[in-house]
Motif scaffolding. Structure first.
Motif, short mmCIF file in Angstrom:
data_model
loop_
_atom_site.label_atom_id
_atom_site.label_comp_id
_atom_site.label_asym_id
_atom_site.label_seq_id
_atom_site.Cartn_x
_atom_site.Cartn_y
_atom_site.Cartn_z
N ALA A 182 -5.83 0.60 -0.59
CA ALA A 182 -6.15 2.57 -0.28
C ALA A 182 -5.03 2.88 -1.28
O ALA A 182 -5.76 3.68 -2.98
CB ALA A 182 -6.06 3.45 0.40
N PHE A 183 -4.03 3.02 -1.56
CA PHE A 183 -3.01 3.73 -2.58
C PHE A 183 -2.67 2.78 -4.11
O PHE A 183 -3.35 3.30 -5.21
CB PHE A 183 -1.66 3.85 -2.42
N SER A 184 -2.99 1.41 -3.71
CA SER A 184 -3.28 0.49 -4.94
C SER A 184 -4.70 0.91 -5.79
O SER A 184 -4.93 1.53 -6.79
CB SER A 184 -3.52 -0.71 -4.34
N LEU A 185 -5.81 1.14 -4.85
CA LEU A 185 -6.95 1.72 -5.66
C LEU A 185 -7.29 2.87 -6.56
O LEU A 185 -7.43 2.89 -7.77
CB LEU A 185 -8.30 1.65 -4.42
N CYS A 207 -0.20 -2.46 -7.32
CA CYS A 207 0.38 -2.96 -6.49
C CYS A 207 1.54 -3.57 -5.66
O CYS A 207 1.84 -3.05 -4.90
CB CYS A 207 -1.28 -3.53 -5.57
N LEU A 208 1.27 -4.57 -6.88
CA LEU A 208 2.75 -4.50 -7.28
C LEU A 208 4.02 -3.46 -7.03
O LEU A 208 5.28 -3.60 -6.73
CB LEU A 208 2.75 -5.25 -9.05
N ILE A 226 6.56 -3.64 -4.37
CA ILE A 226 8.72 -3.64 -4.76
C ILE A 226 8.91 -2.36 -3.84
O ILE A 226 10.57 -2.55 -3.75
CB ILE A 226 8.40 -3.66 -6.12
N TRP A 227 8.68 -0.79 -4.55
CA TRP A 227 8.93 0.31 -4.19
C TRP A 227 8.55 0.48 -2.27
O TRP A 227 9.42 1.94 -1.65
CB TRP A 227 9.25 1.20 -5.51
N GLY A 228 7.26 0.25 -2.03
CA GLY A 228 6.88 0.57 -0.56
C GLY A 228 5.86 1.34 -1.13
O GLY A 228 5.70 2.16 -1.95
N ALA A 232 9.29 1.39 -15.14
CA ALA A 232 9.40 0.15 -15.02
C ALA A 232 8.44 -0.65 -15.01
O ALA A 232 8.54 -1.79 -15.70
CB ALA A 232 10.50 0.18 -14.13
N ILE A 233 7.52 -0.09 -13.92
CA ILE A 233 6.36 -1.34 -13.77
C ILE A 233 5.40 -1.13 -15.33
O ILE A 233 4.52 -1.88 -16.02
CB ILE A 233 5.37 -1.07 -12.44
#
Length: 166
Positions: free
Chosen positions: A9-12, A86-87, A91-93, A107-108
């Protein structure tokens, strides 16, 4: 909340939000300064040729057009934006989305410049980091700026999400 559901959900939400901000930036550049952005039909054309085992082109501009290439390109553009979000969360949770900070998002964003420099531009026939284009330094700088804006977009989308969840 289930960690996998949160991740998806957060990635989307964050990925779509950041990509929209990047697209708004491209529209502003085009309207105010007549600076074009990538035609996502070319991304769709590239992907469309995968089914034929063609992954690199002498020049994608002259490659045979693919049915629905613009639609494929835009879907891929947003899917890539979601994947990079999502990456960031891997990485950071997912906790980062509750209390986002600018540095991980930047950074990303900046690191994602690796994708056009070493994957898309060579595959399109433009050379590593646009080396075969008429103005490689300008192309590189534009890619870096656009991906930095995407990074800022990651932060802003997460910030908005965190406020909604509060």
């Amino acid at each position: 909340m289930n960690i996998y559901f949160e991740l998806i959900a957060f990635s989307l939400i964050i990925g779509i939000g950041a990509t929209v901000i990047m697209d708004i930036y491209a529209i502003v550049l085009k309207r105010l300064f007549n600076i074009p952005s990538l035609d996502y039909a070319l991304l769709g054309r590239w992907i469309g040729h995968f089914k034929n085992g063609i992954f690199f082109h002498k020049t994608i501009i002259q490659a045979e057009k693919i049915r629905y290439e613009r639609t494929i390109g835009w879907i891929a553009h947003y899917s890539i934006g979601i994947s990079f979000a999502c990456l960031l969360l891997l990485i950071w949770g997912t906790g980062w989305a509750y209390h986002p900070t600018l540095l991980p998002a930047l950074a990303i964003g900046i690191l994602t410049t690796v994708a056009p420099f070493f994957l898309m531009q060579p595959a399109f026939g433009f050379g590593i980091a646009a080396a075969k284009t008429p103005h490689p330094a300008i192309a590189r700088f534009r890619s870096l700026k656009t991906h930095t804006i995407y990074g800022i977009g990651l932060y802003l989308a997460a910030l908005l999400l965190s406020r909604v969840m509060a």
